[in-house]
Design a protein around this motif. Structure first.
Motif, short mmCIF file in Angstrom:
data_model
loop_
_atom_site.label_atom_id
_atom_site.label_comp_id
_atom_site.label_asym_id
_atom_site.label_seq_id
_atom_site.Cartn_x
_atom_site.Cartn_y
_atom_site.Cartn_z
N THR A 80 42.66 15.54 6.27
CA THR A 80 41.65 16.13 5.32
C THR A 80 42.15 16.38 4.09
N ARG A 81 41.55 16.29 3.05
CA ARG A 81 42.27 16.29 1.46
C ARG A 81 41.16 17.35 0.70
N VAL A 82 42.01 17.86 -0.29
CA VAL A 82 41.56 18.75 -1.20
C VAL A 82 42.12 18.25 -2.77
N VAL A 373 31.64 18.10 -2.82
CA VAL A 373 31.23 16.83 -3.15
C VAL A 373 30.05 16.45 -2.22
N VAL A 374 28.70 16.10 -2.85
CA VAL A 374 27.60 15.78 -2.04
C VAL A 374 27.65 14.40 -1.45
N SER A 375 28.07 13.48 -2.36
CA SER A 375 28.10 11.98 -2.06
C SER A 375 29.36 11.65 -2.60
N ASP A 376 30.02 10.27 -1.90
CA ASP A 376 31.25 9.96 -2.23
C ASP A 376 31.27 9.48 -3.81
N ASP A 377 32.19 9.62 -4.47
CA ASP A 377 32.52 9.50 -6.03
C ASP A 377 33.88 9.32 -6.54
N VAL A 385 37.05 10.70 -4.37
CA VAL A 385 36.53 11.99 -3.59
C VAL A 385 35.48 11.58 -2.57
N LYS A 386 35.65 12.10 -1.44
CA LYS A 386 34.46 11.72 -0.48
C LYS A 386 33.69 13.08 -0.17
#
Length: 505
Positions: A80-82, A373-377, A385-386
């Motif tokens: 997982t990433r931040v 994040v609500v949706s991938d961007d 960002v996922k």
């Protein structure tokens, strides 16, 4: 701080691996490197995170400043990433242009829900939008501004100045951070719901409501810093330790607030509107009568106003001590105004305003803020960002970026915010865009109390500096430590002596 429990949460079952890699890590390097973040299989950069827990704001700032794009991606356990960023284009993307795709999120809401409920600072979507509309209307009234002036002036002249005068006469040492926190708490309680907690009295009492509020805020913020969030959840389930204390503190705060709501609602039954002009009275007089809704929103505003202005002023007075030339300029500006300057005079204190902005560039009251994040961007700098990731923008780091502030960024220089008129020789304030300087957030969530905060801070600065010098009690070369939970603080307090100005008047 909450970003770090995000970084550290899911590795209980791989602790043996952590110790193994930690042994390798300590053999290969004596200190963690900001410019070369180490990332191992399975555990990611957890060793670096652990090694920097006590200076997490400064460490993440170093990482951002070392990155060519002012953005870093930190890998934690299990892939997982931040994302951490100080890039203004990314900040604008998150806070404005794609605001709909970056929410407070479930992680934030769960941690603060016991304390803040569904209040404006813990809300998303339609709930947040409704509270924002209601609050915006009230904050934009001249009568509220006048009420705030009256409250601040009374607290300043009746409480703060006499305490400082006594300290000066006795040559005693004060924790000025504590004094400013008490001052801010009295103010925000009177502004929010018309209640005076009497927290800034000469005896410096442990007022019951103030202590409960402090405990609730502190323990809630500690949830963010835990390596394993399951710990606080289990403690809450079993009703033990800090979670038991949090439950008691929150119950005290919410019951106290609800009693005031009930009293005002009862008063409203006998008249068309309430005579007082605090925020609670305004909400009730406008027809918003749901007890939980009103309680949540008022507690949120108390939290917002309690530590932010006091944190800003604490660091401001420290920087003035280090830069007496700036203090002289501010004092000249103050002496041009009346003893209790009216709103327009405070508004014209442009050098003081610039100095406060410059101070908060170095020491923002809220050093980092994160969104889910609500949706991938894809961010403007190309960072992917996922859905479900946390993206954190970093005002503390941004105030230290050479590409934003120039090669003289380490200098405390209020003039960078000013422009002199060639004809009148007067200064005028030149604001930076809020995505380069997101100290008050930006976009739809920009701080509603920004003008209120500046009004309060400038009145305090004028009232204190007109009569006193604030002299820190520090060893030669000693520097205070910046630390943060929900808001920034000076670690260990801000010990000072107060010196009466001989040439006052």
């Amino acid at each position: 701080m909450f970003e770090f429990s995000l970084l550290l949460s899911p590795f209980l079952f791989i602790l043996p691996l952590l110790f193994f890699f930690f042994f390798i890590r300590t053999k290969s390097s004596s200190s963690p490197s900001a410019s070369a973040l180490r990332c191992y299989p399975i555990i990611g950069s957890s060793l670096e995170i652990l090694a920097n827990l006590n200076r997490r704001v400064q460490w993440t700032s170093d990482l951002i400043r070392a990155s060519p794009s002012a953005t870093v991606v930190i890998h934690r356990c299990l892939g997982t990433r931040v994302v951490l960023t100080g890039n203004p284009s990314n900040v604008q993307h998150i806070l404005k242009t794609h605001f709909h795709n970056y929410h407070k999120g479930q992680f934030f809401r769960i941690i603060l829900s016991d304390f803040l409920g569904g209040g404006i600072f813990n809300a998303d979507g339609d709930n947040w939008k409704f509270q924002r509309q209601v609050s915006s209307h009230e904050f934009n009234t001249k009568s509220l501004r006048k009420f705030i002036e009256t409250v601040v002036d009374a607290e300043l002249s009746d409480r703060l100045i006499p305490i400082l005068s006594t300290a000066a006469a006795n040559n005693s040492v004060l924790d000025f951070q504590d004094i400013l926190q008490r001052f801010a708490f009295d103010n925000i309680c009177k502004i929010a719901f018309g209640y005076d907690p009497d927290y800034l009295l000469p005896s410096l009492p442990q007022a019951k409501f103030a202590v409960a509020f402090e405990d609730a805020a502190r323990i809630s913020s500690e949830r963010f810093t835990l390596i394993l969030p399951i710990v606080w959840k289990l403690k809450r389930l079993m009703g033990v330790g800090s979670e038991k204390r949090l439950k008691l503190a929150v119950a005290e705060v919410r019951e106290f607030a609800k009693n005031i709501v009930r009293e005002k609602k009862e008063e409203l039954k006998h008249k068309s509107s309430l005579d007082s002009t605090d925020l609670l009275s305004r909400f009730l007089s406008s027809g918003h009568s749901d007890e939980d809704f009103i309680t949540d929103i008022v507690i949120s505003f108390i939290l917002a106003g309690r530590d932010t202005t006091s944190a800003a002023l604490t660091w401001f007075f420290w920087l003035l001590f280090k830069h007496p030339d700036v203090e002289d300029q501010i004092l000249n500006e103050i002496n041009e105004k009346s003893e209790l300057p009216v709103f327009d005079e405070v508004k014209d204190m442009v050098y003081t305003h610039a100095s406060l902005c410059e101070s908060m560039r170095f020491y923002p009251p809220v050093p980092v803020d994160s969104k889910e994040v609500v949706s991938d961007d894809v961010l403007p700098d190309g960072t992917v960002v996922k859905k479900g990731m946390r993206v954190t923008y970093h005002p503390y780091a941004m105030g230290r970026l050479e590409e934003l502030w120039g090669s003289d960024w380490p200098e405390f220089r209020p003039e960078r915010w000013l422009q002199r008129d060639p004809d009148t020789e007067k200064w005028s304030f030149v604001a930076r865009d809020p995505y380069t300087y997101p100290v008050f957030q930006a976009g739809p969530r920009i701080c509603l109390g920004k003008e209120m905060a500046f009004l309060q801070m400038k009145r305090v600065v004028a009232g204190v500096l007109r009569r006193f010098q604030v002299v820190p009690v520090v060893e030669d070369g000693g520097e205070p430590v910046y630390t943060a939970d929900l808001a920034a603080k000076m670690k260990g307090g801000f010990l000072v002596r107060i010196v009466e100005r001989a040439d006052r008047g």
